[in-house]
Scaffold this active site. Structure first.
Site, mmCIF file in Angstrom:
data_model
loop_
_atom_site.group_PDB
_atom_site.id
_atom_site.type_symbol
_atom_site.label_atom_id
_atom_site.label_comp_id
_atom_site.label_asym_id
_atom_site.label_seq_id
_atom_site.Cartn_x
_atom_site.Cartn_y
_atom_site.Cartn_z
ATOM 1 C CG ASP A 125 34.843 48.418 25.785
ATOM 2 O OD1 ASP A 125 34.603 48.507 27.004
ATOM 3 O OD2 ASP A 125 34.822 47.329 25.172
ATOM 4 C CD GLU A 126 31.299 48.420 30.593
ATOM 5 O OE1 GLU A 126 30.230 48.872 31.037
ATOM 6 O OE2 GLU A 126 31.904 47.483 31.115
ATOM 7 C CE1 TYR A 148 33.946 51.338 35.595
ATOM 8 C CE2 TYR A 148 33.034 50.319 33.612
ATOM 9 C CZ TYR A 148 34.129 50.756 34.343
ATOM 10 O OH TYR A 148 35.395 50.623 33.838
HETATM 11 N N1 LIG Z 1 39.233 45.405 34.049
HETATM 12 C C1 LIG Z 1 38.783 45.729 32.862
HETATM 13 O O1 LIG Z 1 38.363 44.849 32.080
HETATM 14 C C2 LIG Z 1 38.784 47.175 32.417
HETATM 15 C C3 LIG Z 1 38.445 47.458 31.086
HETATM 16 C C4 LIG Z 1 38.478 48.799 30.664
HETATM 17 C C5 LIG Z 1 38.834 49.793 31.532
HETATM 18 N N2 LIG Z 1 39.146 49.489 32.834
HETATM 19 C C6 LIG Z 1 39.551 50.597 33.712
HETATM 20 O O2 LIG Z 1 40.862 50.304 34.161
HETATM 21 C C7 LIG Z 1 41.068 50.839 35.458
HETATM 22 C C8 LIG Z 1 41.542 49.732 36.398
HETATM 23 O O3 LIG Z 1 40.550 48.731 36.453
HETATM 24 P P1 LIG Z 1 40.772 47.361 37.227
HETATM 25 O O4 LIG Z 1 40.029 46.326 36.496
HETATM 26 O O5 LIG Z 1 42.188 47.187 37.546
HETATM 27 O O6 LIG Z 1 39.957 47.672 38.548
HETATM 28 P P2 LIG Z 1 40.213 47.179 40.049
HETATM 29 O O7 LIG Z 1 38.897 47.342 40.709
HETATM 30 O O8 LIG Z 1 40.895 45.863 40.080
HETATM 31 O O9 LIG Z 1 41.253 48.225 40.612
HETATM 32 C C9 LIG Z 1 40.896 49.554 40.938
HETATM 33 C C10 LIG Z 1 41.936 50.098 41.865
HETATM 34 O O10 LIG Z 1 41.561 51.439 42.241
HETATM 35 C C11 LIG Z 1 41.698 51.558 43.663
HETATM 36 N N3 LIG Z 1 40.735 52.561 44.126
HETATM 37 C C12 LIG Z 1 39.384 52.478 44.075
HETATM 38 N N4 LIG Z 1 38.843 53.592 44.621
HETATM 39 C C13 LIG Z 1 39.882 54.380 45.019
HETATM 40 C C14 LIG Z 1 39.957 55.656 45.646
HETATM 41 N N5 LIG Z 1 38.871 56.336 45.987
HETATM 42 N N6 LIG Z 1 41.183 56.169 45.904
HETATM 43 C C15 LIG Z 1 42.316 55.494 45.565
HETATM 44 N N7 LIG Z 1 42.296 54.273 44.997
HETATM 45 C C16 LIG Z 1 41.091 53.724 44.718
HETATM 46 C C17 LIG Z 1 41.400 50.167 44.194
HETATM 47 O O11 LIG Z 1 41.894 49.989 45.512
HETATM 48 C C18 LIG Z 1 42.089 49.302 43.170
HETATM 49 O O12 LIG Z 1 43.467 49.171 43.470
HETATM 50 C C19 LIG Z 1 39.745 51.455 35.869
HETATM 51 O O13 LIG Z 1 39.795 52.826 35.590
HETATM 52 C C20 LIG Z 1 38.717 50.779 34.963
HETATM 53 O O14 LIG Z 1 37.625 51.637 34.736
HETATM 54 C C21 LIG Z 1 39.124 48.203 33.289
#
Ligand SMILES: NC(=O)c1ccc[n+]([C@@H]2O[C@H](COP(=O)([O-])OP(=O)(O)OC[C@H]3O[C@@H](n4cnc5c(N)ncnc54)[C@H](O)[C@@H]3O)[C@@H](O)[C@H]2O)c1
Length: 318
Positions: A125-126, A148
């Site tokens: 949503d950001e 980000y």
């Molecule tokens: N957590 C939230 O509140 C939230 C909200 C909206 C959207 N998102 C989106 O959801 C997705 C997951 O978020 P999250 O909170 O689980 O994040 P997280 O940081 O916990 O997990 C990210 C994962 O991506 C992997 N990763 C990072 N760089 C990498 C690379 N270069 N190659 C392969 N793997 C790589 C990491 O090892 C990790 O397993 C993201 O796309 C984030 O933008 C998260």
């Protein structure tokens, strides 16, 4: 047999999605493709990691040849890998562009070559930026305000180009804040748990008045399943809740769960260079698929806090 490919499957959201799809599609084989950064752990998948239906590939999204090789014959591709922490993105660290933008381009190229039939891209949503009243729907304009969210918006623009140029079957899911176990304590709710369990002070940006809506990670998984099974290709779906909290209120809920008085453990620090006041999503479109958010932070906080107590040694620093 379905082949499901999940990037970032050892991270917070990705590991919950992996478990959910593993159980939902009993005949599936799941490939988790993950660099396993500081934010992730193979332990997140310990309950299913010995099963032959799960393959964990420790690779970077920048390795296009590996992505292409392992994603052959994929039916459902869920792209959840990203650099995800806003604070780390200030000063435009290159990882955010390399992983979130170029990494997504590699995902699209691999899916195109391998003729993947369904690609779910997890966005945020950001990308809409802040909103004081009401909510953004899927047609609202982009207005990302930190490096980000800019990188996530840029990834979506690349996807848009691939949808138009190559008819790539991508669905974009824009989620609000997600909460649950396994999230790195760099984020607000798990960070509050970590600090209070260790009886350390927790830093709140500014006065902690910023408002965020929170969706439980298992509600998110159900929503993504609905989108996979009923969503339309080349559409965007917002997914979120109306359970809205000020940052300080989240900290207070965690303090209560630990039987501590919040004011003894809060440390107010200078705000981020720019900190959106409020995010809010209109998610009527996904509700029409028969999904709705169910779980509030208060419903799960004891369980989540308990998980952090048991796993505190995994996170040396916040
Ligand atoms: N957590 C939230 O509140 C939230 C909200 C909206 C959207 N998102 C989106 O959801 C997705 C997951 O978020 P999250 O909170 O689980 O994040 P997280 O940081 O916990 O997990 C990210 C994962 O991506 C992997 N990763 C990072 N760089 C990498 C690379 N270069 N190659 C392969 N793997 C790589 C990491 O090892 C990790 O397993 C993201 O796309 C984030 O933008 C998260």
């Amino acid at each position: 047999m379905h082949k499901i490919f999940i990037t970032g499957g050892c991270g917070f959201i990705g590991s919950h999605l992996t478990e959910y799809f593993f159980k939902k599609y009993k005949n599936s084989i799941i490939y988790v493709y993950d660099k396993i950064t500081y934010a992730a752990s193979i332990k997140n998948l310990k309950d299913i990691s010995n099963n032959k239906r799960l393959k964990i590939i420790k690779k970077d999204l920048s390795d296009y040849n590996a992505l292409k090789k392992y994603s052959k014959n994929t039916d459902i591709f869920i792209h959840a890998a990203a650099e995800s922490h806003v604070d780390n993105s200030f000063n435009l660290k290159n990882e955010f562009i390399i992983t979130n933008v170029l990494g997504t381009k590699n995902v699209l190229d691999a899916c195109k070559v391998n003729k993947v039939k369904k690609i779910i891209h997890i966005s945020t949503d950001e990308i809409y930026g802040e909103i004081y009243k009401s909510s953004f729907d899927e047609n609202s304009r982009f207005n990302p305000s930190n490096p980000y969210s800019s990188s996530k918006a840029a990834a979506e623009m690349i996807i848009n180009g691939y949808i138009h140029s190559y008819k790539l079957p991508v669905i974009i899911v824009r989620a609000n804040n997600i909460f649950g176990t396994r999230q790195h304590p760099e984020k607000l709710l798990p960070g509050s748990c970590w600090s209070l369990i260790k009886k350390k002070k927790f830093t709140i940006h500014g006065k902690g008045n910023q408002k965020r809506s929170f969706l439980y990670v298992k509600d998110l998984c159900e929503g993504i399943y609905k989108i996979v099974s009923k969503g339309k290709n080349n559409n965007i779906y917002n997914i979120g809740s109306k359970f809205e909290y000020k940052n300080l209120d989240v900290f207070k809920i965690v303090a209560k769960a630990n039987n501590l008085s919040f004011d003894k453990f809060v440390k107010y620090v200078k705000d981020r260079p720019f900190n959106d006041y409020r995010y809010s999503l209109n998610f009527n479109k996904i509700m029409k698929l028969g999904w709705k958010p169910k779980t509030k932070i208060e419903d799960k906080i004891l369980e989540i806090n308990d998980w952090y107590k048991k796993n505190i040694s995994r996170f040396k620093k916040r």
